[in-house]
Write a protein that holds these residues in place. Structure first.
Motif, short mmCIF file in Angstrom:
data_model
loop_
_atom_site.label_atom_id
_atom_site.label_comp_id
_atom_site.label_asym_id
_atom_site.label_seq_id
_atom_site.Cartn_x
_atom_site.Cartn_y
_atom_site.Cartn_z
N VAL A 88 0.84 -1.21 0.00
CA VAL A 88 0.00 0.00 0.00
C VAL A 88 0.87 1.26 0.00
O VAL A 88 1.77 1.40 0.82
N ASN A 89 0.58 2.13 -0.94
CA ASN A 89 1.12 3.49 -0.93
C ASN A 89 -0.03 4.36 -0.41
O ASN A 89 -0.96 4.66 -1.15
N PRO A 90 -0.02 4.70 0.88
CA PRO A 90 -1.22 5.27 1.50
C PRO A 90 -1.64 6.65 1.00
O PRO A 90 -0.79 7.51 0.76
N VAL A 91 -2.95 6.82 0.87
CA VAL A 91 -3.53 8.11 0.51
C VAL A 91 -3.30 9.11 1.63
O VAL A 91 -2.83 10.23 1.41
N ASP A 92 -3.63 8.70 2.85
CA ASP A 92 -3.53 9.55 4.03
C ASP A 92 -2.74 8.78 5.08
O ASP A 92 -3.21 7.76 5.59
N THR A 93 -1.55 9.28 5.40
CA THR A 93 -0.68 8.56 6.32
C THR A 93 -1.22 8.55 7.75
O THR A 93 -0.74 7.78 8.59
N ALA A 94 -2.22 9.39 8.03
CA ALA A 94 -2.84 9.41 9.36
C ALA A 94 -4.03 8.46 9.45
O ALA A 94 -4.61 8.29 10.53
N SER A 95 -4.40 7.85 8.32
CA SER A 95 -5.62 7.02 8.29
C SER A 95 -5.32 5.60 7.81
O SER A 95 -6.03 5.07 6.95
N THR A 96 -4.29 5.01 8.37
CA THR A 96 -3.90 3.66 7.92
C THR A 96 -4.25 2.57 8.92
O THR A 96 -4.08 1.38 8.62
N ASN A 114 6.89 3.95 0.22
CA ASN A 114 7.06 5.36 -0.10
C ASN A 114 6.58 6.29 1.01
O ASN A 114 7.25 7.26 1.34
N ARG A 115 5.43 5.99 1.60
CA ARG A 115 4.90 6.82 2.68
C ARG A 115 4.67 5.96 3.92
O ARG A 115 3.91 4.99 3.88
N ARG A 116 5.33 6.32 4.99
CA ARG A 116 5.17 5.58 6.24
C ARG A 116 3.93 6.06 6.99
O ARG A 116 3.65 7.26 7.04
N PRO A 117 3.17 5.15 7.59
CA PRO A 117 2.05 5.59 8.42
C PRO A 117 2.52 6.50 9.54
O PRO A 117 3.65 6.38 10.03
N ASP A 118 1.66 7.44 9.95
CA ASP A 118 1.99 8.31 11.07
C ASP A 118 2.22 7.50 12.34
O ASP A 118 3.09 7.82 13.14
N ASN A 119 1.41 6.45 12.51
CA ASN A 119 1.59 5.54 13.64
C ASN A 119 2.67 4.53 13.27
O ASN A 119 2.43 3.56 12.56
N THR A 120 3.89 4.80 13.72
CA THR A 120 5.01 3.94 13.32
C THR A 120 5.18 2.72 14.22
O THR A 120 6.05 1.90 14.00
N ASP A 121 4.31 2.60 15.23
CA ASP A 121 4.35 1.43 16.11
C ASP A 121 3.53 0.31 15.44
O ASP A 121 2.40 0.02 15.83
N LEU A 122 4.12 -0.29 14.43
CA LEU A 122 3.40 -1.26 13.61
C LEU A 122 3.59 -2.68 14.16
O LEU A 122 4.66 -3.04 14.65
N ASN A 163 -0.44 14.30 3.94
CA ASN A 163 0.67 13.36 3.71
C ASN A 163 1.84 13.72 4.61
O ASN A 163 2.29 14.87 4.63
N ASN A 164 2.35 12.73 5.36
CA ASN A 164 3.45 13.06 6.26
C ASN A 164 4.77 13.33 5.53
O ASN A 164 5.72 13.82 6.13
N SER A 165 4.84 13.04 4.23
CA SER A 165 6.00 13.46 3.45
C SER A 165 6.08 14.98 3.42
O SER A 165 7.15 15.58 3.54
N THR A 166 4.93 15.61 3.27
CA THR A 166 4.85 17.07 3.32
C THR A 166 5.31 17.59 4.67
O THR A 166 6.17 18.48 4.77
N THR A 167 4.75 17.02 5.72
CA THR A 167 5.08 17.46 7.09
C THR A 167 6.56 17.29 7.38
O THR A 167 7.23 18.21 7.87
N ASN A 168 7.10 16.12 7.06
CA ASN A 168 8.48 15.83 7.44
C ASN A 168 9.50 16.56 6.58
O ASN A 168 10.55 16.99 7.08
#
Length: 309
Positions: A88-96, A114-122, A163-168
């Motif tokens: 999955v290349n997530p649409v919204d990294t906060a909604s995974t 490409n985009r890591r979920p905001d919740n990195t405790d996977l 997208n957390n790519s934008t934020t980071n």
């Protein structure tokens, strides 16, 4: 040719030795959107990687069209089809979270690319293959700060705010700015990754009489849009420094022509290879890295020929 990144992986022989029938492997891939230059490279590179396996690996691509609900539905469909793994290349990294829970409950390996979920405790059974966006922002801003002599005004073109790519990437930019009090941010608006949107924003800033010494863009497409607006306004090439991210073909050409001062190469092939390789390791219950990092690389006029296709 662009430099290729070697991601550590198990040899094909190990996959075959494990008894896996690669011809039977079916991986569902949900992309946030097909209509994106960099993500097109990523998708094509994943296809190329799948073709390197002698017995073949089938990738089933779906376009989420920037719709979180559609993407979740695609993942649920993959699960009902009993695919061997999901990328999955997530649409919204906060909604995974719902995607993660659904895949884990079904016992199907899940790889975010490409985009890591905001919740990195996977949880176990879920992996990520991406590049450190903070580093991309730091690299582009440090280069610009040096060129600017530590003073001047900049504008920032933001990507999609969901997208957390934008934020980071923006956090990376501001981490460098904290060391240069003489550089001020005049404007900071979203061009949602799009060339035409960024061109309109930059044109508006020029029309408003704003003066800025550099444009810091979260991607190449918006950087190119800014360069087009500056050219249209009759501003001499190079007077305003422009930085992008991705190292797309258009971005590399723009650096070569002097339209962009720099780009930061994001290795689509490296991410693609890493995601497919990780999926196959997980399918075969072989050891895998839960977080695979693919380094960014700075592109300037000095080394741009290395990145030309």
């Amino acid at each position: 040719m662009k430099p290729s990144l070697r991601i550590a992986s198990l040899a094909l022989s190990i996959l075959f030795a494990s008894g896996a029938a690669l011809a039977d492997v079916n991986i569902g891939v949900s992309m946030s959107q097909f209509d994106d230059t960099y993500l097109t490279y990523l998708r094509e590179s994943m296809n190329d990687k799948a073709k390197t396996y002698p017995e073949g690996v089938k990738l089933q691509f779906e376009d989420a069209r920037a719709d979180v609900v559609k993407q979740l539905s695609q993942v649920e469909n993959f699960i009902s089809q009993k695919v061997d793994a999901i990328i999955v290349n997530p649409v919204d990294t906060a909604s995974t979270d719902r995607i993660t829970k659904a895949a884990v409950a079904a016992g199907i390996p899940l790889i975010y690319v490409n985009r890591r979920p905001d919740n990195t405790d996977l949880p176990q059974g879920v992996a990520t293959v991406a590049s450190d966006d903070l580093e991309a922002g730091r690299m582009q801003m440090q280069y610009l700060a040096d060129k600017m002599g530590g003073k001047g005004n900049i504008v920032i073109l933001l990507g999609d705010l969901a997208n957390n790519s934008t934020t980071n990437r923006t956090k990376g930019v501001k981490a460098v700015l904290a060391q240069y009090p003489g550089i001020k941010v005049d404007q900071e608006q979203t061009g949602i990754w799009l060339r035409d949107k960024a061109m309109t924003l930059t044109n508006d800033w020029i029309t408003q009489g704003r003066e800025f010494d550099a444009v810091v863009s979260n991607n190449d497409e918006m950087a190119i849009g800014a360069a087009m607006a500056l050219k249209q306004a009759g501003i001499a090439k190079g007077k305003v420094l422009i930085a992008g991210v991705d190292g797309t073909e258009d971005g590399v050409r723009a650096v070569e022509k002097g339209d962009l001062t720099l780009s930061v190469f994001q290795d689509a092939a490296g991410q693609a290879n890493g995601s497919v390789e990780t999926a196959l390791k997980m399918i075969n219950k072989a050891p895998y890295e839960q977080a695979v990092w693919v380094p960014f690389q700075l592109i300037t006029l000095d080394n741009v020929s290395t990145y030309k296709k």
